[in-house]
Scaffold this motif. Structure first.
Motif, PDB file in Angstrom:
ATOM      1  N   ASN A  36      15.086   5.115 -13.903  1.00 20.41           N
ATOM      2  CA  ASN A  36      15.118   6.091 -12.819  1.00 20.41           C
ATOM      3  C   ASN A  36      14.331   7.364 -13.119  1.00 20.41           C
ATOM      4  OD1 ASN A  36      17.687   6.337 -14.467  1.00 20.41           O
ATOM      5  ND2 ASN A  36      17.575   8.311 -13.451  1.00 20.41           N
ATOM      6  N   GLY A  37      13.669   7.822 -12.074  1.00 20.22           N
ATOM      7  CA  GLY A  37      12.966   9.099 -12.164  1.00 20.22           C
ATOM      8  C   GLY A  37      11.558   9.068 -12.726  1.00 20.22           C
ATOM      9  N   VAL A  38      11.067   7.899 -13.118  1.00 18.51           N
ATOM     10  CA  VAL A  38       9.736   7.855 -13.743  1.00 18.51           C
ATOM     11  C   VAL A  38       8.590   8.012 -12.733  1.00 18.51           C
ATOM     12  CG1 VAL A  38      10.352   6.564 -15.834  1.00 18.51           C
ATOM     13  CG2 VAL A  38       9.781   5.318 -13.734  1.00 18.51           C
ATOM     14  N   GLY A  42      12.788  -2.111  -2.189  1.00 17.15           N
ATOM     15  CA  GLY A  42      13.610  -2.926  -3.085  1.00 17.15           C
ATOM     16  C   GLY A  42      14.666  -2.137  -3.844  1.00 17.15           C
ATOM     17  N   ASP A  43      14.602  -0.812  -3.759  1.00 13.37           N
ATOM     18  CA  ASP A  43      15.684  -0.004  -4.330  1.00 13.37           C
ATOM     19  C   ASP A  43      16.753   0.157  -3.264  1.00 13.37           C
ATOM     20  OD1 ASP A  43      17.433   1.788  -5.416  1.00 13.37           O
ATOM     21  OD2 ASP A  43      15.954   3.346  -5.853  1.00 13.37           O
ATOM     22  N   THR A  44      17.765  -0.701  -3.329  1.00  6.97           N
ATOM     23  CA  THR A  44      18.837  -0.648  -2.323  1.00  6.97           C
ATOM     24  C   THR A  44      20.065   0.041  -2.913  1.00  6.97           C
ATOM     25  OG1 THR A  44      19.637  -2.800  -3.043  1.00  6.97           O
ATOM     26  CG2 THR A  44      18.066  -2.785  -1.229  1.00  6.97           C
ATOM     27  N   LEU A  50       1.056   5.024 -16.225  1.00  8.61           N
ATOM     28  CA  LEU A  50       1.472   6.192 -16.993  1.00  8.61           C
ATOM     29  C   LEU A  50       1.522   7.386 -16.048  1.00  8.61           C
ATOM     30  CD1 LEU A  50       2.014   7.007 -19.998  1.00  8.61           C
ATOM     31  CD2 LEU A  50      -0.399   7.642 -20.115  1.00  8.61           C
ATOM     32  N   THR A  51       2.745   7.854 -15.733  1.00  4.42           N
ATOM     33  CA  THR A  51       2.883   8.959 -14.783  1.00  4.42           C
ATOM     34  C   THR A  51       3.102  10.287 -15.502  1.00  4.42           C
ATOM     35  OG1 THR A  51       5.261   8.641 -14.639  1.00  4.42           O
ATOM     36  CG2 THR A  51       3.913   7.503 -12.990  1.00  4.42           C
ATOM     37  N   LYS A  52       2.999  11.358 -14.723  1.00  4.32           N
ATOM     38  CA  LYS A  52       3.263  12.735 -15.194  1.00  4.32           C
ATOM     39  C   LYS A  52       2.379  13.087 -16.392  1.00  4.32           C
ATOM     40  CE  LYS A  52       7.833  11.995 -13.386  1.00  4.32           C
ATOM     41  NZ  LYS A  52       9.262  12.263 -13.368  1.00  4.32           N
ATOM     42  N   GLY A 104      -0.218  13.964 -11.123  1.00  5.06           N
ATOM     43  CA  GLY A 104       0.239  14.961 -10.161  1.00  5.06           C
ATOM     44  C   GLY A 104       1.082  14.305  -9.079  1.00  5.06           C
ATOM     45  N   GLU A 105       1.597  15.119  -8.178  1.00  5.34           N
ATOM     46  CA  GLU A 105       2.523  14.611  -7.171  1.00  5.34           C
ATOM     47  C   GLU A 105       1.848  14.229  -5.860  1.00  5.34           C
ATOM     48  OE1 GLU A 105       6.695  16.322  -7.470  1.00  5.34           O
ATOM     49  OE2 GLU A 105       5.468  18.045  -8.051  1.00  5.34           O
ATOM     50  N   ARG A 106       0.572  14.589  -5.703  1.00  3.69           N
ATOM     51  CA  ARG A 106      -0.107  14.250  -4.439  1.00  3.69           C
ATOM     52  C   ARG A 106      -0.544  12.789  -4.440  1.00  3.69           C
ATOM     53  NH1 ARG A 106      -5.069  17.813  -4.650  1.00  3.69           N
ATOM     54  NH2 ARG A 106      -4.990  16.709  -6.635  1.00  3.69           N
TER      55      ARG A 106
HETATM   56  N1  LIG Z   1       3.827  16.033 -12.006  1.00  7.13           N
HETATM   57  C1  LIG Z   1       4.000  14.773 -11.624  1.00  7.13           C
HETATM   58  N2  LIG Z   1       5.118  14.439 -10.961  1.00  7.13           N
HETATM   59  C2  LIG Z   1       5.270  13.148 -10.589  1.00  7.13           C
HETATM   60  C3  LIG Z   1       4.288  12.159 -10.857  1.00  7.13           C
HETATM   61  N3  LIG Z   1       4.737  10.983 -10.365  1.00  7.13           N
HETATM   62  C4  LIG Z   1       5.947  11.234  -9.798  1.00  7.13           C
HETATM   63  N4  LIG Z   1       6.284  12.542  -9.928  1.00  7.13           N
HETATM   64  C5  LIG Z   1       7.514  13.230  -9.491  1.00  7.13           C
HETATM   65  O1  LIG Z   1       8.621  12.696 -10.214  1.00  7.13           O
HETATM   66  C6  LIG Z   1       9.786  12.718  -9.405  1.00  7.13           C
HETATM   67  C7  LIG Z   1      10.421  11.323  -9.375  1.00  7.13           C
HETATM   68  O2  LIG Z   1       9.542  10.456  -8.673  1.00  7.13           O
HETATM   69  P1  LIG Z   1      10.057   9.146  -7.899  1.00  7.13           P
HETATM   70  O3  LIG Z   1       8.858   8.492  -7.364  1.00  7.13           O
HETATM   71  O4  LIG Z   1      11.146   9.488  -6.957  1.00  7.13           O
HETATM   72  O5  LIG Z   1      10.652   8.336  -9.128  1.00  7.13           O
HETATM   73  P2  LIG Z   1      11.446   6.942  -9.095  1.00  7.13           P
HETATM   74  O6  LIG Z   1      11.070   6.214 -10.308  1.00  7.13           O
HETATM   75  O7  LIG Z   1      11.236   6.272  -7.794  1.00  7.13           O
HETATM   76  O8  LIG Z   1      12.955   7.461  -9.219  1.00  7.13           O
HETATM   77  P3  LIG Z   1      14.305   6.661  -8.838  1.00  7.13           P
HETATM   78  O9  LIG Z   1      14.131   6.097  -7.483  1.00  7.13           O
HETATM   79  O10 LIG Z   1      15.365   7.708  -8.913  1.00  7.13           O
HETATM   80  O11 LIG Z   1      14.484   5.617  -9.889  1.00  7.13           O
HETATM   81  C8  LIG Z   1       9.346  13.213  -8.035  1.00  7.13           C
HETATM   82  O12 LIG Z   1       9.641  14.589  -7.936  1.00  7.13           O
HETATM   83  C9  LIG Z   1       7.844  12.976  -8.051  1.00  7.13           C
HETATM   84  O13 LIG Z   1       7.157  13.862  -7.197  1.00  7.13           O
HETATM   85  C10 LIG Z   1       3.099  12.565 -11.567  1.00  7.13           C
HETATM   86  O14 LIG Z   1       2.182  11.782 -11.880  1.00  7.13           O
HETATM   87  N5  LIG Z   1       3.004  13.880 -11.914  1.00  7.13           N
END
Ligand SMILES: Nc1nc2c(ncn2[C@@H]2O[C@H](COP(=O)(O)OP(=O)(O)OP(=O)(O)O)[C@@H](O)[C@H]2O)c(=O)[nH]1
Ligand SMILES: [Mg+2]
Length: 290
Positions: free
Chosen positions: A93-95, A122-124, A238-240, A267-269
């Motif tokens: 979660n959260g990645v 698929g996330d139900t 590889l995110t963030k 980034g988030e965009r």
């Molecule tokens: N800075 C940054 N933020 C990111 C990136 N990718 C995602 N985020 C942020 O990370 C947070 C979590 O992103 P989600 O896409 O909701 O993550 P998830 O894996 O679907 O999370 P769950 O559904 O809770 O398992 C959000 O606030 C996104 O905007 C990135 O590459 N860079």
């Protein structure tokens, strides 16, 4: 200071001495290579520098790039023409799975790799997850197939594939849950979804991407270990990378598990995604280039 700049600073000297090698190994651990990998690559580097007569820090960084390039493994993941493609996004979660699902939909529509995408919710497990994906669908003009919270995620995927076939879509991107009541449940759920997709899809057009957060360091290696024990992983996202830019864990995952990297997000965009470019990545990691 960016990670690459720290490497550059550490190896800024004219002559590399013995204590510099130890400092380099420590810094590579901070860069998320893990201790064993960092030590072994520094040993190799030391031997190579002795053999080739490399003395300056700049030359040493170049030699290190050469050694690490064996582990900077790219893989090209893209929908192929002439049938329905399925890309499933996995990860804890959260990645960034949901965000990456939307980014990939736009990326492949914009570059012409896909004419019509369906997003599968698929996330139900969480109601908010479904709304989050629906919102992306509205913004991007992409159909989202979802059922209510708590429904079977395999059934959602099944529906999404049927629906994609019915509307002539060429790509289903499936978001999945990063959380279950227990880790065992999560793995079971993934195995089940994987079986359903594999039974409905052409294996050559079915790809599983593991999303890992670059800021979580060696945890990402452990995640890759557990996910790849359950399903075959075709590549990493590889995110963030924007908030860390260390990202050495991608090298550690390739070395340990042989999993290559497909995309990097910084980034988030929606636009903040691109294919993994090993040369650029290593230059950033080692503070080479501009
Ligand atoms: N800075 C940054 N933020 C990111 C990136 N990718 C995602 N985020 C942020 O990370 C947070 C979590 O992103 P989600 O896409 O909701 O993550 P998830 O894996 O679907 O999370 P769950 O559904 O809770 O398992 C959000 O606030 C996104 O905007 C990135 O590459 N860079
Ligand atoms: Mg999500």
């Amino acid at each position: 200071m960016r990670f690459g700049d720290r490497i550059r600073k550490l190896l800024g000297m004219e002559v590399v001495g013995d204590e510099d090698w130890d400092d380099l190994a420590d810094l590579l651990v901070e860069g998320d290579l893990g201790a064993a990998f960092a030590d072994s690559v520094v040993e190799e580097l030391k031997a190579e520098c002795a053999r080739t007569g490399v003395r300056t820090g700049d030359e040493a960084r170049l030699a290190l790039k050469g050694l690490l390039s064996a582990y900077a493994r790219p893989v090209s993941i893209a929908p192929s023409l002439g049938g329905l493609n399925i890309v499933m996004l996995l990860g804890v979660n959260g990645v960034g799975k949901t965000t990456t699902s939307a980014k990939l939909a736009k990326y492949w529509m914009d570059n012409g790799a896909s004419k019509k995408v369906v997003l599968a919710a698929g996330d139900t497990f969480r109601a908010a997850a479904i709304d989050q994906l629906r919102l992306h669908g509205e913004r991007l003009g992409v159909r989202v197939v979802a059922q209510e919270r708590g429904s079977d995620s395999g059934a959602v995927l099944f529906d999404a594939i049927e629906s994609a076939t019915a509307v002539g879509a060429d790509l289903v991107i499936a978001d999945t849950a990063g959380r279950m009541h227990t880790k065992q449940n999560l793995i079971k759920e993934l195995e089940k979804m994987d079986k359903i997709v594999a039974s409905k899809a052409d294996t050559a057009r079915y790809r599983r991407l593991l999303v890992v957060d670059a800021t979580t360091g060696q945890n990402a290696l452990r995640q890759a270990e557990s996910f790849s024990a359950a399903v075959k992983i075709d590549g990493l996202v590889l995110t963030k990378y924007d908030s860390s830019a260390r990202g050495g864990v991608a090298l550690a995952i390739a070395r340990q598990l042989g999993i290559p990297t497909a995309f990097v997000c910084d980034g988030e965009r929606y636009e903040d995604i691109g294919p993994f470019d090993p040369d650029r990545y290593l230059d950033e990691f080692l503070g080479l280039g501009s």
